[in-house]
Design a protein around this motif. Structure first.
Motif, PDB file in Angstrom:
ATOM      1  N   ALA A   1      35.417  10.842   0.333  1.00  0.00           N
ATOM      2  CA  ALA A   1      34.770   9.828   1.177  1.00  0.00           C
ATOM      3  C   ALA A   1      34.983  10.146   2.656  1.00  0.00           C
ATOM      4  O   ALA A   1      34.045  10.079   3.454  1.00  0.00           O
ATOM      5  CB  ALA A   1      35.315   8.441   0.846  1.00  0.00           C
TER       6      ALA A   1
ATOM      7  N   SER B   1      33.021  13.601   3.500  1.00  0.00           N
ATOM      8  CA  SER B   1      31.571  13.472   3.576  1.00  0.00           C
ATOM      9  C   SER B   1      31.138  12.473   4.648  1.00  0.00           C
ATOM     10  O   SER B   1      30.159  12.715   5.355  1.00  0.00           O
ATOM     11  CB  SER B   1      30.989  13.090   2.216  1.00  0.00           C
ATOM     12  N   GLY B   2      31.867  11.372   4.801  1.00  0.00           N
ATOM     13  CA  GLY B   2      31.494  10.359   5.785  1.00  0.00           C
ATOM     14  C   GLY B   2      31.638  10.841   7.215  1.00  0.00           C
ATOM     15  O   GLY B   2      30.705  10.728   8.026  1.00  0.00           O
ATOM     16  N   ILE B   3      32.791  11.391   7.527  1.00  0.00           N
ATOM     17  CA  ILE B   3      33.026  11.896   8.885  1.00  0.00           C
ATOM     18  C   ILE B   3      32.105  13.089   9.142  1.00  0.00           C
ATOM     19  O   ILE B   3      31.524  13.212  10.227  1.00  0.00           O
ATOM     20  CB  ILE B   3      34.505  12.270   9.089  1.00  0.00           C
TER      21      ILE B   3
ATOM     22  N   THR C   1      29.155  13.704   7.811  1.00  0.00           N
ATOM     23  CA  THR C   1      27.783  13.218   7.990  1.00  0.00           C
ATOM     24  C   THR C   1      27.575  12.678   9.394  1.00  0.00           C
ATOM     25  O   THR C   1      26.604  13.037  10.071  1.00  0.00           O
ATOM     26  CB  THR C   1      27.454  12.129   6.950  1.00  0.00           C
ATOM     27  N   ALA C   2      28.479  11.823   9.836  1.00  0.00           N
ATOM     28  CA  ALA C   2      28.360  11.243  11.182  1.00  0.00           C
ATOM     29  C   ALA C   2      28.403  12.336  12.250  1.00  0.00           C
ATOM     30  O   ALA C   2      27.614  12.327  13.205  1.00  0.00           O
ATOM     31  CB  ALA C   2      29.466  10.224  11.408  1.00  0.00           C
TER      32      ALA C   2
ATOM     33  N   VAL D   1      24.175   5.836   9.741  1.00  0.00           N
ATOM     34  CA  VAL D   1      25.517   6.366  10.030  1.00  0.00           C
ATOM     35  C   VAL D   1      26.543   5.240  10.005  1.00  0.00           C
ATOM     36  O   VAL D   1      27.642   5.404   9.461  1.00  0.00           O
ATOM     37  CB  VAL D   1      25.535   7.123  11.379  1.00  0.00           C
TER      38      VAL D   1
ATOM     39  N   VAL E   1      27.333   4.492   6.442  1.00  0.00           N
ATOM     40  CA  VAL E   1      28.197   5.526   5.848  1.00  0.00           C
ATOM     41  C   VAL E   1      29.640   5.293   6.268  1.00  0.00           C
ATOM     42  O   VAL E   1      30.560   5.298   5.436  1.00  0.00           O
ATOM     43  CB  VAL E   1      27.724   6.939   6.245  1.00  0.00           C
ATOM     44  N   ILE E   2      29.851   5.070   7.558  1.00  0.00           N
ATOM     45  CA  ILE E   2      31.209   4.829   8.066  1.00  0.00           C
ATOM     46  C   ILE E   2      31.793   3.558   7.460  1.00  0.00           C
ATOM     47  O   ILE E   2      32.956   3.533   7.041  1.00  0.00           O
ATOM     48  CB  ILE E   2      31.210   4.777   9.605  1.00  0.00           C
TER      49      ILE E   2
ATOM     50  N   GLY F   1      31.088   2.294   4.597  1.00  0.00           N
ATOM     51  CA  GLY F   1      31.418   2.594   3.205  1.00  0.00           C
ATOM     52  C   GLY F   1      32.745   3.315   3.071  1.00  0.00           C
ATOM     53  O   GLY F   1      33.551   3.008   2.186  1.00  0.00           O
ATOM     54  N   VAL F   2      32.992   4.264   3.958  1.00  0.00           N
ATOM     55  CA  VAL F   2      34.267   4.990   3.940  1.00  0.00           C
ATOM     56  C   VAL F   2      35.418   4.037   4.223  1.00  0.00           C
ATOM     57  O   VAL F   2      36.445   4.062   3.538  1.00  0.00           O
ATOM     58  CB  VAL F   2      34.242   6.161   4.948  1.00  0.00           C
TER      59      VAL F   2
END
Length: 112
Positions: A66, A69-71, A73-74, A96, A99-100, A102-103
């Motif tokens: 998490a 992939s999250g960091i 992606t951003a 974004v 996504v953040i 969600g993490v």
């Protein structure tokens, strides 16, 4: 225990950084038609997974993935906007943010 976490975070941050470089190089490789960025893609992804595998010695897989992939992606969105001339829109910013969020939610819910 603290030293082990510091090392694990180092591995995870290394995985994130190399994944960002590899993904950016994937765009720059123009479909693997440019040799130097293409080589950076392969080396970068191998390095990213090698670093991630070391981080997984300490982190749970869900937490590490998490964060990775999250960091990542951003950061890739930011690189695209700042350096590759990609557009920014409210929808992209909202994605974004989701996504953040969600993490953060995964980490607060005890995924680690």
């Amino acid at each position: 225990m603290l030293a082990r976490m510091v090392v694990a975070w180092g591995w995870l941050l290394g995985a994130i950084a190399t994944e960002i470089v590899a993904t950016t190089s994937l765009k720059l490789s123009e479909g693997f038609t440019r040799p130097v960025p293409s080589i950076v893609v392969v080396v970068g992804y191998v390095a990213a997974f090698a670093c991630l595998s070391q981080a997984l010695r300490t982190f749970e897989v869900g937490t590490a993935y998490a964060l990775w992939s999250g960091i990542g992606t951003a950061a890739v969105v930011l690189v695209g906007v700042l350096f590759l001339g990609e557009g920014i829109s409210p929808a992209k910013v909202g994605g974004v943010v989701l996504v953040i969020a969600g993490v953060v939610l995964l980490n607060l819910s005890g995924a680690h």
